[in-house]
Design a protein around this motif. Structure first.
Motif, short mmCIF file in Angstrom:
data_model
loop_
_atom_site.label_atom_id
_atom_site.label_comp_id
_atom_site.label_asym_id
_atom_site.label_seq_id
_atom_site.Cartn_x
_atom_site.Cartn_y
_atom_site.Cartn_z
N LEU A 2 6.52 2.04 -6.67
CA LEU A 2 6.43 0.90 -7.57
C LEU A 2 5.03 0.84 -8.18
O LEU A 2 4.04 1.21 -7.54
CB LEU A 2 6.70 -0.42 -6.82
CG LEU A 2 8.15 -0.77 -6.49
CD1 LEU A 2 8.19 -2.07 -5.69
CD2 LEU A 2 9.00 -0.92 -7.74
N THR A 3 4.96 0.35 -9.39
CA THR A 3 3.66 0.06 -10.01
C THR A 3 3.17 -1.28 -9.51
O THR A 3 3.89 -2.02 -8.83
CB THR A 3 3.79 0.01 -11.54
OG1 THR A 3 4.66 -1.09 -11.88
CG2 THR A 3 4.37 1.31 -12.08
N ILE A 4 1.92 -1.61 -9.85
CA ILE A 4 1.38 -2.91 -9.44
C ILE A 4 2.20 -4.05 -10.06
O ILE A 4 2.38 -5.10 -9.45
CB ILE A 4 -0.12 -3.03 -9.82
CG1 ILE A 4 -0.74 -4.25 -9.14
CG2 ILE A 4 -0.30 -3.10 -11.31
CD1 ILE A 4 -0.81 -4.17 -7.64
N THR A 5 2.74 -3.83 -11.26
CA THR A 5 3.59 -4.85 -11.89
C THR A 5 4.86 -5.06 -11.09
O THR A 5 5.26 -6.21 -10.82
CB THR A 5 3.96 -4.42 -13.33
OG1 THR A 5 2.76 -4.34 -14.11
CG2 THR A 5 4.91 -5.43 -13.97
N GLY A 6 5.50 -3.96 -10.69
CA GLY A 6 6.71 -4.06 -9.88
C GLY A 6 6.46 -4.74 -8.55
O GLY A 6 7.26 -5.56 -8.09
N ILE A 7 5.34 -4.40 -7.92
CA ILE A 7 5.01 -5.00 -6.62
C ILE A 7 4.75 -6.50 -6.76
O ILE A 7 5.27 -7.32 -5.99
CB ILE A 7 3.78 -4.30 -6.01
CG1 ILE A 7 4.21 -2.94 -5.46
CG2 ILE A 7 3.15 -5.14 -4.91
CD1 ILE A 7 3.09 -2.08 -4.97
N ARG A 8 3.95 -6.88 -7.76
CA ARG A 8 3.63 -8.30 -7.93
C ARG A 8 4.91 -9.13 -8.16
O ARG A 8 5.13 -10.16 -7.53
CB ARG A 8 2.68 -8.48 -9.10
CG ARG A 8 1.30 -7.87 -8.88
CD ARG A 8 0.23 -8.91 -8.68
NE ARG A 8 -1.10 -8.35 -8.74
CZ ARG A 8 -1.79 -7.87 -7.70
NH1 ARG A 8 -1.24 -7.85 -6.50
NH2 ARG A 8 -3.01 -7.40 -7.86
N LYS A 9 5.75 -8.68 -9.08
CA LYS A 9 6.93 -9.47 -9.42
C LYS A 9 7.98 -9.47 -8.31
O LYS A 9 8.64 -10.48 -8.06
CB LYS A 9 7.52 -8.97 -10.75
CG LYS A 9 6.61 -9.25 -11.94
CD LYS A 9 7.25 -8.90 -13.26
CE LYS A 9 6.31 -9.27 -14.42
NZ LYS A 9 6.91 -8.99 -15.75
N ASP A 56 0.83 -1.21 0.00
CA ASP A 56 0.00 0.00 0.00
C ASP A 56 0.86 1.26 0.00
O ASP A 56 0.59 2.22 -0.73
CB ASP A 56 -0.91 0.00 1.23
CG ASP A 56 -2.32 -0.47 0.89
OD1 ASP A 56 -2.56 -0.83 -0.29
OD2 ASP A 56 -3.18 -0.49 1.78
N ILE A 57 1.91 1.24 0.82
CA ILE A 57 2.81 2.40 0.89
C ILE A 57 3.51 2.62 -0.44
O ILE A 57 3.61 3.75 -0.96
CB ILE A 57 3.85 2.21 2.02
CG1 ILE A 57 3.15 2.22 3.40
CG2 ILE A 57 4.93 3.28 1.95
CD1 ILE A 57 4.05 1.85 4.55
N LEU A 58 4.01 1.54 -1.04
CA LEU A 58 4.72 1.64 -2.31
C LEU A 58 3.80 2.09 -3.45
O LEU A 58 4.21 2.87 -4.32
CB LEU A 58 5.37 0.30 -2.66
CG LEU A 58 6.49 -0.17 -1.73
CD1 LEU A 58 6.96 -1.57 -2.12
CD2 LEU A 58 7.66 0.81 -1.74
N LEU A 59 2.56 1.59 -3.43
CA LEU A 59 1.61 1.96 -4.48
C LEU A 59 1.17 3.41 -4.37
O LEU A 59 1.20 4.16 -5.34
CB LEU A 59 0.38 1.04 -4.44
CG LEU A 59 0.43 -0.26 -5.25
CD1 LEU A 59 -0.83 -1.07 -5.00
CD2 LEU A 59 0.59 0.04 -6.73
N THR A 60 0.73 3.79 -3.17
CA THR A 60 0.22 5.15 -2.98
C THR A 60 1.32 6.19 -3.13
O THR A 60 1.07 7.32 -3.56
CB THR A 60 -0.44 5.30 -1.59
OG1 THR A 60 0.49 4.90 -0.57
CG2 THR A 60 -1.68 4.42 -1.48
N GLY A 61 2.55 5.82 -2.78
CA GLY A 61 3.67 6.75 -2.92
C GLY A 61 4.23 6.79 -4.32
O GLY A 61 5.12 7.60 -4.61
N GLY A 62 3.77 5.89 -5.19
CA GLY A 62 4.25 5.87 -6.56
C GLY A 62 5.65 5.29 -6.71
O GLY A 62 6.28 5.42 -7.76
#
Length: 492
Positions: A321-328, A313-319
């Motif tokens: 990482l993208t959802i692709t970066g987070i998933r992988k 959540d922190i990485l996504l909302t802060g921009g």
């Protein structure tokens, strides 16, 4: 002055539905994985409560019991996706859970006269019922989760996997060692399943529009978010959208997801089903301490699931990482670090119990990242067909747990032989590594073109256009021939 963005109520019916999905996974996983502890208790009464019957089952017979659930489970994954589209998640999940709860209650009554074969038959039946569940879970999440909350709510629901396994390991061991004995494991499993069914009938709803308790603000928020993410002007009922089978089955991102879920299942199911036997045989731990330490890795996994959720959540909302970066990234952590831990675990024996428990705990705990890493990727690829995708993926992923206990039964002839367990864990580590590598290379986390409600119509349009052009060309050719013939007749 800009219009205020509608974010819906902070706590609403979408959270109630997520909590109900969490509980559905918990109660079904208790029934599903209590067998890992139960078979140890039923074959070694001295380590639990000697006042109950003991059965002389060998390692292969125990492996049949552990794998038999999945014989039925893989048969109804597609059926679960179809039933969910046809009748909705509310009815299908109710049937799934109540059927499993009734069958698990039969074990103490049927095993005394039917032996391990009767236990296998019951678990096959439980698998048939529970196979309906996960396609419904993913389809239900797709219907209820706003796009911006999909990762969060989906991950919260799926923490039920870890919590259910935790309870199956810990509570089952404690109950088996209590005055209830091993039959108490099955009574409790049935009771929690029935209680969930009552709550589901009252509060469950197939979609926000069908909920009796949802507010207008939340309904508008959910529907507008889902419609916007799907680029549709109007919401089309998922069950009315035809399935683009050819496009799905020729999609590289889909097959990368399929492979990584299968390899993930291999490593996880090896630990999940075999930890009690490994601790009892190699680490020489009695059932009471076995139950505690068998459950410890899943406590770590449950806690880590929330850590992964907060970090994502922190990485996504802060921009960041993208959802692709987070998933992988998360899936790589969840696959490759446990692979290393499994190799280390395979070289330990009873003189290194503490280190063995630490490595098992780390392996299973870090593996919790696979939920955010890949389990929710079905919804990324296609919210409209999430239930169908989950049915296909879960069929493949759950063929694997049929094979892993059987492989253990073939390799491990003496459960106290550390070298034999070494082979089992090293095989799992290699499979973990390879599956994630393919996911990194070919996985995608965006809606695929075949998610569109009119995808098949769009595919037909060029064909119709080509057919129309061909027909016109043929008509012109015929007209030219007729004109040419007419000219010849005139000349003669």
């Amino acid at each position: 002055m800009t219009a205020e963005t509608n974010t819906g109520p902070m706590l609403g019916q979408r959270h109630v539905q997520t909590f109900l999905l969490f509980l559905s996974i918990v109660v079904n996983y208790i029934a599903k994985f209590n067998a890992g502890v139960a078979v140890v208790a039923m074959t070694n009464a001295e380590s639990t409560n000697p006042n109950f019957p003991e059965y002389n089952w060998n390692e292969m017979e125990r492996s049949y019991i552990l794998s038999s659930f999945f014989w039925g489970y893989i048969m109804t994954q597609f059926l679960g996706g179809w039933l969910c589209r046809r009748y909705g998640a509310r009815l299908t999940m109710f049937v799934s859970t109540i059927g499993s709860a009734v069958l698990v209650l039969l074990v103490p009554f049927c095993v005394p006269w039917g032996g391990w074969q009767a236990y296998c038959v019951i678990r096959v039946g439980m698998g048939l019922f529970q196979g309906l569940m996960f396609p419904c879970v993913h389809a239900h999440l797709a219907n209820w989760c706003p796009a911006s909350e999909r990762n969060r709510l989906g991950a919260l629901a799926n923490t039920g996997l870890d919590f259910g396994t935790l309870l199956a390991m810990f509570v089952s061991g404690q109950v088996a060692a209590s005055s209830m004995g091993w039959p108490g494991i099955f009574y409790i499993s049935c009771a929690v399943g029935v209680l969930w069914c009552i709550g589901w009938i009252i509060f469950g709803a197939d979609s926000p529009r069908q909920s009796k308790f949802i507010s207008k603000a939340e309904l508008h928020y959910i529907e507008s978010s889902i419609n916007a993410s799907s680029k549709q002007e109007e919401k089309i009922e998922t069950r009315q959208i035809p399935v683009p089978w050819k496009a799905i089955l020729t999609s590289a991102p889909f097959w990368s997801l399929f492979l990584v879920r299968c390899t993930q299942s291999w490593g996880y199911s090896t630990l999940q089903a075999e930890i009690p036997a490994y601790m009892n045989g190699v680490l020489l731990m009695e059932m009471k301490s076995n139950a505690l330490f068998s459950a410890l890795p899943y406590l770590a996994s449950w806690v880590m699931a929330f850590v992964y959720l907060i970090v994502s959540d922190i990485l996504l909302t802060g921009g960041t990482l993208t959802i692709t970066g987070i998933r992988k990234t998360f899936n790589s952590l969840a696959s490759w670090l446990p692979a290393i831990s499994l190799i280390g675990l395979s070289f330990l024996d009873s003189s290194q119990k503490t280190l063995a428990i630490v490595l098992m705990t780390v392996s299973v705990g870090i593996n919790a990242g696979s939920t955010i890493g890949s389990a929710l990727n079905t919804i990324d690829l296609s919210p409209n067909h999430a239930g169908i995708l989950m049915g296909i993926v879960n069929t493949g992923a759950n063929i694997v747990p049929i094979l892993t206990p059987l492989l253990v039964g073939i390799i491990v002839k003496n459960e106290q032989d550390r070298v034999e367990w070494q082979v089992v864990f090293i095989i799992s580590a290699v499979i973990f590594f390879v599956g994630n590598l393919f996911y990194i290379l070919f996985g995608q986390m965006v809606n695929q073109p075949w998610n569109a409600a009119d995808f098949l119509d769009q595919q037909k349009a060029p064909i119709c256009q080509e057919e129309g052009q061909a027909a016109k060309a043929n008509a012109k050719a015929i007209e030219a021939l007729q004109n040419e013939k007419q000219e010849k007749d005139n000349n003669t």
